[in-house]
Design an enzyme around this catalytic site. Structure first.
Site, PDB file in Angstrom:
ATOM      1  N   HIS A  66      10.024  11.263  27.591  1.00  0.00           N
ATOM      2  CA  HIS A  66      10.104  12.628  27.084  1.00  0.00           C
ATOM      3  C   HIS A  66      11.470  12.910  26.488  1.00  0.00           C
ATOM      4  O   HIS A  66      12.499  12.404  26.952  1.00  0.00           O
ATOM      5  CB  HIS A  66       9.719  13.664  28.146  1.00  0.00           C
ATOM      6  CG  HIS A  66      10.624  13.768  29.333  1.00  0.00           C
ATOM      7  ND1 HIS A  66      11.719  14.594  29.362  1.00  0.00           N
ATOM      8  CD2 HIS A  66      10.578  13.173  30.552  1.00  0.00           C
ATOM      9  CE1 HIS A  66      12.315  14.502  30.549  1.00  0.00           C
ATOM     10  NE2 HIS A  66      11.644  13.645  31.290  1.00  0.00           N
ATOM     11  N   ASP A 182      17.756  12.306  32.201  1.00  0.00           N
ATOM     12  CA  ASP A 182      16.337  12.624  32.357  1.00  0.00           C
ATOM     13  C   ASP A 182      15.922  13.434  31.124  1.00  0.00           C
ATOM     14  O   ASP A 182      16.085  14.636  31.119  1.00  0.00           O
ATOM     15  CB  ASP A 182      16.137  13.418  33.661  1.00  0.00           C
ATOM     16  CG  ASP A 182      14.732  13.920  33.873  1.00  0.00           C
ATOM     17  OD1 ASP A 182      13.817  13.429  33.186  1.00  0.00           O
ATOM     18  OD2 ASP A 182      14.550  14.818  34.710  1.00  0.00           O
ATOM     19  N   GLU A 215       8.234  17.924  28.835  1.00  0.00           N
ATOM     20  CA  GLU A 215       7.902  17.370  30.154  1.00  0.00           C
ATOM     21  C   GLU A 215       8.443  18.240  31.267  1.00  0.00           C
ATOM     22  O   GLU A 215       7.800  18.416  32.302  1.00  0.00           O
ATOM     23  CB  GLU A 215       8.460  15.944  30.276  1.00  0.00           C
ATOM     24  CG  GLU A 215       7.997  15.188  31.505  1.00  0.00           C
ATOM     25  CD  GLU A 215       8.925  15.316  32.727  1.00  0.00           C
ATOM     26  OE1 GLU A 215       8.608  14.740  33.777  1.00  0.00           O
ATOM     27  OE2 GLU A 215       9.976  15.999  32.601  1.00  0.00           O
ATOM     28  N   GLU A 216       9.631  18.800  31.048  1.00  0.00           N
ATOM     29  CA  GLU A 216      10.306  19.534  32.113  1.00  0.00           C
ATOM     30  C   GLU A 216       9.638  20.865  32.445  1.00  0.00           C
ATOM     31  O   GLU A 216       9.990  21.504  33.425  1.00  0.00           O
ATOM     32  CB  GLU A 216      11.776  19.770  31.739  1.00  0.00           C
ATOM     33  CG  GLU A 216      12.604  18.504  31.572  1.00  0.00           C
ATOM     34  CD  GLU A 216      12.783  17.716  32.856  1.00  0.00           C
ATOM     35  OE1 GLU A 216      12.296  18.173  33.911  1.00  0.00           O
ATOM     36  OE2 GLU A 216      13.411  16.648  32.796  1.00  0.00           O
ATOM     37  N   HIS A 325      18.880  16.806  37.173  1.00  0.00           N
ATOM     38  CA  HIS A 325      18.695  18.257  36.990  1.00  0.00           C
ATOM     39  C   HIS A 325      19.960  19.037  37.331  1.00  0.00           C
ATOM     40  O   HIS A 325      19.900  20.143  37.872  1.00  0.00           O
ATOM     41  CB  HIS A 325      17.491  18.771  37.789  1.00  0.00           C
ATOM     42  CG  HIS A 325      16.178  18.393  37.181  1.00  0.00           C
ATOM     43  ND1 HIS A 325      15.047  19.175  37.288  1.00  0.00           N
ATOM     44  CD2 HIS A 325      15.804  17.315  36.452  1.00  0.00           C
ATOM     45  CE1 HIS A 325      14.044  18.588  36.657  1.00  0.00           C
ATOM     46  NE2 HIS A 325      14.481  17.451  36.144  1.00  0.00           N
TER      47      HIS A 325
END
Length: 358
Positions: A66, A182, A215-216, A325
């Site tokens: 992603h 990420d 995606e998140e 995150h």
């Protein structure tokens, strides 16, 4: 600094809040000029999809990752010029105050700011002993009025926001630090595998890069991508939480420099044990370092692929990432290379009969 690290620097420094992944898409396209590209309305990018459609006699492998990162979005500009915001993705409020952010305004300009934090001198006893609520936080860009923020700096409701962080690489320990590992690490892995498919002339399968958006905020891009690509097998790359900073010894299953993570279970998917055995056997044969993880929470785009159509066998390959995150994360270049190597070797062994056996 080698080409792979330079590419990661470019990818991680790029702005890409959920739904606003356009700049990341452009970086990826420039890295893969030899493949066809297609973008859909949800901001997914497909690399090599047209080549797949021209070779229908081979099974298709989707390389999923992603392009978005956890971020924020402007909810309101206040009378004093401060900015109220909403979260895009899974933030913990304790990681947000007193951090630097970058706002992309309505003119396409980048405006720097900081998330507010009340000095302890002004805190009540009650405030000192609790975390703030996310709704109590604002962003300060140095202005003092609504007019300055909106007219001089072009800030409007709906402007996206990401952490303001610059990539660094420590050559002594071969560790990277940046925002957005990420999942820009996954983007880098997909790019490298697609290059290897070309360079090594791997022709037993069609390989399509599915660079998914959003995606998140609920694996949204992957749900669309799974139906668009219709792969026979999917490899999902993910910047996956490392636990070696708070667990020790055998309790740490996501440690830096211990290899790619093979995910058994998470909040959205129980991995196919036959696929996992297939990957482990190849890793053991080729001497590729790996570690096996089981997660109660969290998810990857594999959660959408494995229940798409009549079910797609999925292999999730995680690159361990500390402090996921948050604004700053650490990751090992060696773990990324392990993920790339394992994906290439898995792809070489796939055909219709092998896939049917899963």
């Amino acid at each position: 600094m080698d080409n792979l690290i330079k590419m990661i620097e470019k990818l991680t420094n790029t702005f890409g809040a959920p739904g606003y992944e356009d700049e990341v898409i452009e970086v990826i396209k420039k890295e893969l000029p030899f493949l066809s590209s297609e973008r859909d309305s949800i901001n997914n990018l497909y690399m090599g999809l047209h080549e797949k459609e021209a070779n229908t006699n081979r099974p298709t492998v989707a390389l999923d990752c992603h392009t978005d990162e956890v971020g924020f979005i402007v909810e309101n500009v206040n009378r004093n010029g401060s900015i109220s915001f909403l979260t895009l993705g899974g933030w913990h409020v304790g990681n947000v105050p007193a951090s630097a952010v970058l706002i992309k305004n309505s003119r396409g300009e980048y405006i720097r700011g900081i998330v507010t934090s009340k000095p302890p001198h002004f805190m009540t006893d009650e405030e000192r002993n609790r975390l703030p609520k996310m709704s109590e936080l604002t962003i300060d860009i140095g202005t003092s009025s609504y007019e300055e923020t909106t007219e001089m700096y072009g800030i409007e409701v709906g402007n996206p926001i990401v952490p303001d962080v610059t990539f660094v690489y420590d050559e002594k320990i071969e560790i990277m630090r940046a925002k957005a590992f990420d999942n820009r690490l996954g983007c880098a892995a997909s790019i490298e595998v697609l290059k290897a498919v070309r360079d090594e002339k791997i022709e037993n399968v069609n390989v399509v890069g599915a660079f998914a958006s959003q995606e998140e905020v609920g694996l949204r891009g992957a749900q669309v991508a799974a139906y668009r690509v219709k792969p026979d097998f999917a490899i999902v790359f993910e910047g996956s939480p490392a636990d070696d900073s708070f667990k020790e010894g055998t309790a740490a299953h996501g440690a830096l420099k211990k290899g790619v993570q093979l995910r058994v279970v998470d909040g959205a998917m129980i991995s196919n044990p036959r696929v996992l055995k297939f990957a482990k056997d190849i890793a053991n044969k080729k001497g590729i370092k790996y570690q096996v993880i089981a997660r109660e929470k969290g998810s990857t785009n594999g959660g959408k692929y494995h229940i798409s159509e009549t079910g797609i066998p999925v292999l999730v390959l995680g690159i361990p990432t500390r402090y996921i995150h948050t604004h700053y994360s650490y990751a090992s270049i060696d773990d990324l290379k392990s993920a790339i190597s394992l994906a290439i070797e898995v792809i070489k062994e796939l055909n219709y009969d092998v896939i049917k056996g899963f």
